[in-house]
Design a protein around this motif. Structure first.
Motif, short mmCIF file in Angstrom:
data_model
loop_
_atom_site.label_atom_id
_atom_site.label_comp_id
_atom_site.label_asym_id
_atom_site.label_seq_id
_atom_site.Cartn_x
_atom_site.Cartn_y
_atom_site.Cartn_z
N PHE A 38 0.86 -1.18 -0.07
CA PHE A 38 -0.08 -0.07 0.15
C PHE A 38 1.01 1.06 0.03
CE2 PHE A 38 -2.68 -3.06 1.60
CZ PHE A 38 -3.97 -2.65 1.35
N PHE A 49 -3.84 2.43 6.39
CA PHE A 49 -4.28 1.41 6.05
C PHE A 49 -4.69 0.57 6.72
CE2 PHE A 49 -1.75 3.33 2.45
CZ PHE A 49 -2.92 3.87 1.60
N GLN A 52 -7.12 -2.15 6.26
CA GLN A 52 -6.85 -3.22 5.41
C GLN A 52 -5.81 -4.20 5.90
OE1 GLN A 52 -7.24 0.29 4.26
NE2 GLN A 52 -9.23 -0.62 3.72
N CYS A 124 -6.38 3.79 -6.44
CA CYS A 124 -7.61 4.16 -5.78
C CYS A 124 -7.75 6.05 -5.78
CB CYS A 124 -7.71 3.84 -4.32
SG CYS A 124 -8.90 4.42 -3.35
N TYR A 248 -10.86 3.98 1.83
CA TYR A 248 -10.23 2.98 2.59
C TYR A 248 -10.22 3.08 3.92
CZ TYR A 248 -6.68 6.58 1.48
OH TYR A 248 -6.15 7.86 1.24
N SER A 252 -14.18 0.71 4.27
CA SER A 252 -13.19 -0.06 4.39
C SER A 252 -13.91 -1.53 3.98
CB SER A 252 -12.57 -0.26 5.65
OG SER A 252 -13.47 -0.83 6.55
N VAL A 255 -14.10 -1.59 -0.01
CA VAL A 255 -12.63 -1.60 -0.43
C VAL A 255 -11.95 -2.93 -0.27
CG1 VAL A 255 -10.56 -0.51 0.00
CG2 VAL A 255 -12.42 0.84 -0.15
N ASN A 256 -12.02 -3.40 0.88
CA ASN A 256 -11.54 -4.77 1.21
C ASN A 256 -11.88 -5.73 0.43
OD1 ASN A 256 -9.93 -3.46 3.20
ND2 ASN A 256 -10.99 -4.28 4.78
#
Length: 300
Positions: A38, A49, A52, A124, A248, A252, A255-256
């Motif tokens: 990331f 992050f 994530q 992103c 994110y 989240s 996004v994940n």
């Protein structure tokens, strides 16, 4: 029950200049040789992050979140990043880049195209040409500006007005991270963000790409998004109805899931970012259906 390894926090110097320190979190099974890395936006640090890192390592992925040192041009960044991957003994990696992080990810893929180091890209809220910010003429003067002025420039791109609680919390968190950055860190990032440069698509057209963006307010113009779609006509698209500049953080779960869907194509290959014993395609399929259903409900 799978308990992910605790993220290891490192500081690594790979350049001759010992003031250039990479900070990173490395989490998940060390046996994975092609992890997901990331790269944060201008205002971000490695820990933006954390959602994530927690979720993906719980599912068996190896992820590394980075904070880059002070670099003043894209070539210097790419050279430093290549040395970092060499130091970590990583031949190929998947890159998730947010905003500036996404631009740098594309430039690194372009930089290493003759001896590829990037297996795939997730971009992103990102861009392919720095001229969209109309600040190429000021890029060379950021190093002179005091920190408070640089922070004001960055904060000008943050959403304002009424926000839902998750988005408000996400912005508060990013403001906090912005405050932790020094003058040279901010000045160098704004310089990288605005100095005249663009991505050469013919050098990276064979790399699988997912373009992730939001439909609500973000710092990215519609024109910049359209340019990305044109540049990567075969890219998968991961659209979020809301999420602002930092999905994110505040979206989240979605996004994940999109990250997992992107990485699914590499399961069972040497470029898998996940421990093979943790792969559950059925579970992912269920999640995809639930996301699709919730999106449909939102639209009704």
């Amino acid at each position: 029950f799978f308990l992910p390894p605790v993220p290891l926090s490192f500081q690594i110097i790979v350049d001759d200049d010992d003031s250039k320190v990479w900070s990173l979190y490395d989490a998940g099974p060390r046996s994975i040789r092609c992890p997901l890395i990331f790269l944060p936006p201008v205002s971000g640090t490695a820990d933006v992050f954390f959602q994530q890192i927690l979720a993906l390592t719980g599912w068996g992925y190896r992820v590394i979140a980075l904070q880059y040192p002070v670099y003043w041009d894209h070539l210097e960044f790419c050279d430093g990043f290549r040395k970092l991957l060499d130091h970590l003994q990583l031949d190929k990696v998947h890159l998730f880049g947010a905003s500036l992080g996404g631009f740098l990810a594309q430039k690194f893929a372009e930089y290493t195209h003759k001896s590829p180091r990037v297996q795939s890209l997730i971009l992103c809220n990102s861009f392919s040409d720095t001229s969209i910010f109309n600040q190429t003429w000021t890029a060379n003067s950021f190093w002179l500006m005091p920190a408070f002025m640089l922070k004001k420039i960055v904060l000008g791109n943050f959403a304002s007005g009424p926000l839902d609680p998750e988005m408000a919390d996400g912005i508060d968190f990013m403001v906090d991270r912005l405050e932790s950055l020094g003058q040279s860190e901010l000045a160098s990032r704004l310089t990288l963000n605005c100095q005249n440069s663009y991505v050469e698509p013919h050098k990276i057209r064979d790399i699988p790409v997912t373009i992730m963006d939001v439909f609500d307010q973000s710092a990215l113009s519609t024109e910049a998004k359209e340019e990305m779609y044109k540049l990567y006509p075969n890219a998968r698209r991961a659209h979020l109805k809301t999420g602002g500049n930092f999905p994110y953080l505040c979206r989240s779960a979605e996004v994940n899931l999109y990250i997992q869907i992107h990485l699914l194509q590499f399961h069972g290959t040497r470029y898998a970012a996940i421990d093979p014993s943790m792969v559950s395609a059925e579970e992912l399929e269920v999640q995809k259906i639930s996301l699709h259903t919730s999106n449909e409900q939102d639209e009704q």
